[in-house]
Every structure is written in C-alpha cells, then in structure tokens.
Design a protein around this motif. Structure first.
Motif, PDB file in Angstrom:
ATOM      1  N   ILE A  77       0.837  -1.201   0.000  1.00  0.00           N
ATOM      2  CA  ILE A  77       0.000   0.000   0.000  1.00  0.00           C
ATOM      3  C   ILE A  77       0.873   1.253   0.000  1.00  0.00           C
ATOM      4  N   ASN A  78       2.028   1.164   0.627  1.00  0.00           N
ATOM      5  CA  ASN A  78       2.992   2.272   0.608  1.00  0.00           C
ATOM      6  C   ASN A  78       3.588   2.504  -0.771  1.00  0.00           C
ATOM      7  N   GLY A  79       3.359   1.579  -1.687  1.00  0.00           N
ATOM      8  CA  GLY A  79       3.952   1.686  -3.012  1.00  0.00           C
ATOM      9  C   GLY A  79       5.330   1.068  -3.090  1.00  0.00           C
ATOM     10  N   GLU A  80       5.677   0.230  -2.100  1.00  0.00           N
ATOM     11  CA  GLU A  80       6.977  -0.429  -2.066  1.00  0.00           C
ATOM     12  C   GLU A  80       6.782  -1.934  -2.258  1.00  0.00           C
ATOM     13  N   ILE A  81       7.882  -2.678  -2.198  1.00  0.00           N
ATOM     14  CA  ILE A  81       7.818  -4.136  -2.287  1.00  0.00           C
ATOM     15  C   ILE A  81       8.953  -4.706  -1.446  1.00  0.00           C
ATOM     16  N   ASP A  82       8.726  -5.875  -0.863  1.00  0.00           N
ATOM     17  CA  ASP A  82       9.731  -6.512  -0.010  1.00  0.00           C
ATOM     18  C   ASP A  82       9.974  -7.936  -0.495  1.00  0.00           C
ATOM     19  N   LEU A  83      11.091  -8.116  -1.191  1.00  0.00           N
ATOM     20  CA  LEU A  83      11.449  -9.435  -1.711  1.00  0.00           C
ATOM     21  C   LEU A  83      12.235 -10.267  -0.706  1.00  0.00           C
ATOM     22  N   SER A  84      12.534  -9.700   0.454  1.00  0.00           N
ATOM     23  CA  SER A  84      13.422 -10.381   1.404  1.00  0.00           C
ATOM     24  C   SER A  84      12.681 -11.133   2.508  1.00  0.00           C
ATOM     25  N   VAL A  85      11.349 -11.145   2.488  1.00  0.00           N
ATOM     26  CA  VAL A  85      10.611 -11.730   3.611  1.00  0.00           C
ATOM     27  C   VAL A  85      10.895 -13.220   3.794  1.00  0.00           C
ATOM     28  N   GLY A  86      11.125 -13.943   2.705  1.00  0.00           N
ATOM     29  CA  GLY A  86      11.456 -15.361   2.836  1.00  0.00           C
ATOM     30  C   GLY A  86      12.781 -15.564   3.550  1.00  0.00           C
ATOM     31  N   SER A  87      13.746 -14.697   3.263  1.00  0.00           N
ATOM     32  CA  SER A  87      15.048 -14.792   3.921  1.00  0.00           C
ATOM     33  C   SER A  87      14.953 -14.362   5.384  1.00  0.00           C
ATOM     34  N   ILE A  88      14.143 -13.340   5.665  1.00  0.00           N
ATOM     35  CA  ILE A  88      13.935 -12.921   7.056  1.00  0.00           C
ATOM     36  C   ILE A  88      13.266 -14.039   7.847  1.00  0.00           C
ATOM     37  N   TYR A  89      12.304 -14.683   7.223  1.00  0.00           N
ATOM     38  CA  TYR A  89      11.617 -15.844   7.804  1.00  0.00           C
ATOM     39  C   TYR A  89      12.635 -16.907   8.214  1.00  0.00           C
ATOM     40  N   GLY A  90      13.548 -17.236   7.294  1.00  0.00           N
ATOM     41  CA  GLY A  90      14.552 -18.250   7.581  1.00  0.00           C
ATOM     42  C   GLY A  90      15.548 -17.813   8.641  1.00  0.00           C
ATOM     43  N   LEU A  91      16.007 -16.552   8.583  1.00  0.00           N
ATOM     44  CA  LEU A  91      16.979 -16.051   9.552  1.00  0.00           C
ATOM     45  C   LEU A  91      16.403 -16.035  10.963  1.00  0.00           C
ATOM     46  N   LEU A 131      18.813   6.188   1.078  1.00  0.00           N
ATOM     47  CA  LEU A 131      19.663   6.082  -0.107  1.00  0.00           C
ATOM     48  C   LEU A 131      18.900   6.355  -1.403  1.00  0.00           C
ATOM     49  N   HIS A 132      17.569   6.499  -1.293  1.00  0.00           N
ATOM     50  CA  HIS A 132      16.719   6.772  -2.458  1.00  0.00           C
ATOM     51  C   HIS A 132      16.894   5.700  -3.543  1.00  0.00           C
ATOM     52  N   ILE A 133      16.982   4.461  -3.078  1.00  0.00           N
ATOM     53  CA  ILE A 133      17.075   3.317  -3.988  1.00  0.00           C
ATOM     54  C   ILE A 133      15.723   2.613  -4.002  1.00  0.00           C
ATOM     55  N   PRO A 134      15.230   2.235  -5.175  1.00  0.00           N
ATOM     56  CA  PRO A 134      13.945   1.513  -5.219  1.00  0.00           C
ATOM     57  C   PRO A 134      13.959   0.301  -4.296  1.00  0.00           C
ATOM     58  N   SER A 135      12.864   0.095  -3.609  1.00  0.00           N
ATOM     59  CA  SER A 135      12.794  -1.018  -2.657  1.00  0.00           C
ATOM     60  C   SER A 135      12.973  -2.369  -3.344  1.00  0.00           C
ATOM     61  N   PHE A 136      12.621  -2.442  -4.615  1.00  0.00           N
ATOM     62  CA  PHE A 136      12.828  -3.699  -5.355  1.00  0.00           C
ATOM     63  C   PHE A 136      14.308  -4.064  -5.353  1.00  0.00           C
ATOM     64  N   ILE A 137      15.167  -3.071  -5.599  1.00  0.00           N
ATOM     65  CA  ILE A 137      16.609  -3.318  -5.652  1.00  0.00           C
ATOM     66  C   ILE A 137      17.155  -3.588  -4.246  1.00  0.00           C
ATOM     67  N   VAL A 138      16.720  -2.780  -3.273  1.00  0.00           N
ATOM     68  CA  VAL A 138      17.212  -2.944  -1.900  1.00  0.00           C
ATOM     69  C   VAL A 138      16.893  -4.333  -1.373  1.00  0.00           C
ATOM     70  N   THR A 139      15.645  -4.736  -1.492  1.00  0.00           N
ATOM     71  CA  THR A 139      15.236  -6.020  -0.910  1.00  0.00           C
ATOM     72  C   THR A 139      15.722  -7.205  -1.751  1.00  0.00           C
ATOM     73  N   LEU A 140      16.004  -6.966  -3.029  1.00  0.00           N
ATOM     74  CA  LEU A 140      16.627  -8.013  -3.832  1.00  0.00           C
ATOM     75  C   LEU A 140      18.034  -8.296  -3.306  1.00  0.00           C
ATOM     76  N   GLY A 141      18.715  -7.233  -2.875  1.00  0.00           N
ATOM     77  CA  GLY A 141      20.041  -7.398  -2.287  1.00  0.00           C
ATOM     78  C   GLY A 141      19.995  -8.014  -0.903  1.00  0.00           C
ATOM     79  N   THR A 142      19.086  -7.515  -0.056  1.00  0.00           N
ATOM     80  CA  THR A 142      19.006  -8.048   1.310  1.00  0.00           C
ATOM     81  C   THR A 142      18.454  -9.470   1.328  1.00  0.00           C
ATOM     82  N   LEU A 143      17.728  -9.853   0.289  1.00  0.00           N
ATOM     83  CA  LEU A 143      17.283 -11.249   0.175  1.00  0.00           C
ATOM     84  C   LEU A 143      18.494 -12.171   0.269  1.00  0.00           C
ATOM     85  N   SER A 144      19.566 -11.830  -0.458  1.00  0.00           N
ATOM     86  CA  SER A 144      20.784 -12.642  -0.425  1.00  0.00           C
ATOM     87  C   SER A 144      21.564 -12.435   0.868  1.00  0.00           C
ATOM     88  N   ILE A 145      21.590 -11.189   1.368  1.00  0.00           N
ATOM     89  CA  ILE A 145      22.349 -10.897   2.590  1.00  0.00           C
ATOM     90  C   ILE A 145      21.770 -11.650   3.786  1.00  0.00           C
TER      91      ILE A 145
END
Length: 336
Positions: A77-91, A131-145
């Motif tokens: 709803i904020n207009g963002e996306i979080d691709l890292s939730v699966g990795s957060i779940y596992g961590l 950092l004004h980076i699209p959340s798609f890119i940020v969470t794509l990176g943190t997914l791996s981190i």
C-alpha cells in the motif's frame, strides 16, 4: 459564471469519486466470488475437501503465509515491495531455533527472533528511504544478505530440536498445539495478528498515513506526513511478521536450516496482490489480503488432494498472479 459552474464541477467530482469507489468494490468482491467458486468446485469434485479436518488443515497451512501477508500489505500500500521476507523468515527461524537448543527460555528466544525480523525490516526501510534506492533493488540485495547470514550462523547444517527437552516441548505448542484439541494454534496466532493488522490499517494514524503515502508521496509530504517514517514502519511490520511466521515454522517442524523459507516471498506477494493491493500503491485492504491468502491456500489444497505435482502448482500460482495484475491494470486504465 463561477457560481454557476462550481456546483457542476462539484457534481462531476462526486460522480468520479462514486465511479472509483464502485470499481474498487467490484475489484474487491470479484476476488471473493472467485474464492467462493473455487470452494464450490472443491466441494463438488474433490473427495475429502469439505471435511472438518481438511478445512482446519487449510487454516493451518495458510497461517504462516497469512501472517507474512499482513505485514506485506502495509509495504505494498505504501507503493513499495519486499522481496526479502522469505530470507527474514529463515533467519529468524534459525536464530530462534539455535537459542532454544542452547537452553534459552523459549519466550525470550521468540522475542529475539521477532526482533531480528523487525531489525531486518528496518534495514530495508532505512536503505530505501535514505539512499533513495527503489525497494525492489534494496530487498533483492538483502534477500541474499539475510539468507547468507542464516547460512553463516547455522554453519549450513540443519538444526533439530529434541522434543524430550522440556523447554522444546513447551515451545512446540506454538506450532503444534491445538485449542480444545481442534483449532490449530498457528491459526489462532494468525487471527490475532490479523485483528491487530486490521486496526492498524483502518483505525490508526499509521494506516491513514500509509494510504496517503501510497496515493501520492508529494501530497503526503505537503500535508505534514513523515513519509520516510511511514514507509520504514511498513518494512518493520513486514519484517516482524516474517519473524513470527519463521518462529511458528521451527516450532511446528522442530527443525530448521539456513535455506528455510526460500521462495516464500513470491507466494506472500501473490496473496496480497490477488487480494486487491496495487503494485503502484495506495490501495488494498486487510480483508482483501485474507481473501487472497485463502484463495492460494484453497487452490493448493485442491491440487494436493488431486495429487497434482508441486511443479504444476507453481505454474498455477504464477498464472493467477498474471491474471490478477492484468485485471488490476485494466481497472486502473478505466479509472484514469
């Protein structure tokens, strides 16, 4: 002349608002009708679908996805996306499992696991906003981190919890217990968090700000809303919900490994989109998310009962996502 035109302009605006509201209702109810049609198909064609055991089983199966979808609703709803939730779940699951195995009282271990999820969400939000980076890119990176962190902490080896340990046995009630011997504890946790999410989204200042930011960030800023904080809070809620779901997972299975939760982000995002949240932000409801979660859960349950391969289930879920997004795009064009 302006006195004559102003009522006309006002009526035109009201007409547009009513038209938009009517289309939103159509969109919301169309998903509900699709869910009801799927249930009717299951009752008519699939043996065992309508049994109480299967229905409660579906409730338990969708609980973890549903909990994660609650937080994801705020993000979308904020207009963002979080691709890292699966990795957060596992961590979160790995951290909690290791603490319980080491003898840490399980309530403290669970709180730490939730905290890990919230911190991961805060990292996503802060990086996106500052950092004004699209959340798609940020969470794509943190997914791996975050996935790498889970593997490093666990050493890449599975973690098993012994049910003979009193602390573990008490912890396992969260994921394996049943209220009155019938209702899965996971389902009750989901319903409790759903109530909290509903209140936050529809009855609190955070919910109002979330819709405003998703509708127009610039307009929200002009109205005095702290848009950065609102967006970050959406990610924090998403991370905390993923952490809770991960804790329920290790409690249910008494087992966790670093790759736990891999690919779950796609199912979670799919459920929220199917429930009516737009990828462009500004729209979506908690009840719509529930309908989307149930739709995916019922669809997977029917396919399972029919003995259809999990590979085809993935194909079916992807097709449903495309249809839902296509319908949302067509509706948005009509509205515009």
């Amino acid at each position: 002349m302006s006195d004559i035109e102003s009522p006309v302009v006002e009526r035109t605006r009201e007409s547009k608002n009513l038209s938009s509201a009517a289309k939103d209702r159509i969109r919301r109810y169309s998903t509900l009708f699709a869910l009801l049609a799927l249930i009717v198909i299951g009752l008519a064609l699939v043996d065992g679908f309508g049994t109480s055991g299967n229905i409660l089983g579906v409730g338990q199966q969708v609980a973890q996805i549903g909990i994660m979808a609650i937080g994801m609703t705020f993000v979308l709803i904020n207009g963002e996306i979080d691709l890292s939730v699966g990795s957060i779940y596992g961590l979160s699951a790995v951290v909690t499992g290791m603490m319980v195995v080491s003898g840490t009282p399980w309530p403290l271990a669970a709180l730490v696991g939730i905290g890990v999820g919230a911190v991961c969400g805060a990292i996503n939000g802060i990086m996106t906003v500052s950092l004004h980076i699209p959340s798609f890119i940020v969470t794509l990176g943190t997914l791996s981190i975050f996935r790498g962190a889970a593997l490093l902490i666990s050493g890449g080896t599975p973690i098993s919890l012994s049910s003979t340990d009193r602390n573990v046995a008490s912890f396992n009630i969260l994921g394996q217990g049943k209220i009155f011997g019938v209702i899965p504890m996971q389902l009750m946790v989901f319903l409790a968090l759903l109530a909290v999410g509903y209140v936050l989204l529809s009855r609190s200042r955070l919910g109002y700000d979330t819709y405003a930011v998703g509708g127009s960030v610039n307009a929200a800023k002009l109205s005095g809303i702290n848009t950065g904080l609102t967006r970050t809070m959406g990610f924090v809620l998403s991370g905390a919900c993923a952490g809770i779901a991960g804790i329920l997972s290790v409690s249910f299975l008494s087992y966790v490994q670093g790759v736990t939760g891999q690919g779950m982000e796609l199912t979670v995002i799919s459920a929220v989109i199917i429930g009516g949240a737009a990828l462009t932000g500004g729209s979506g409801t908690m009840w719509g998310t529930v309908i989307g979660v149930l739709f995916i859960g019922v669809l997977q349950n029917i396919l399972n009962l029919q003995g259809i391969s999990s590979f085809w289930q993935t194909v079916a879920t992807g097709a449903v996502i495309i249809i839902a997004v296509a319908a949302d795009t067509a509706l948005s064009r009509k509205r515009n």
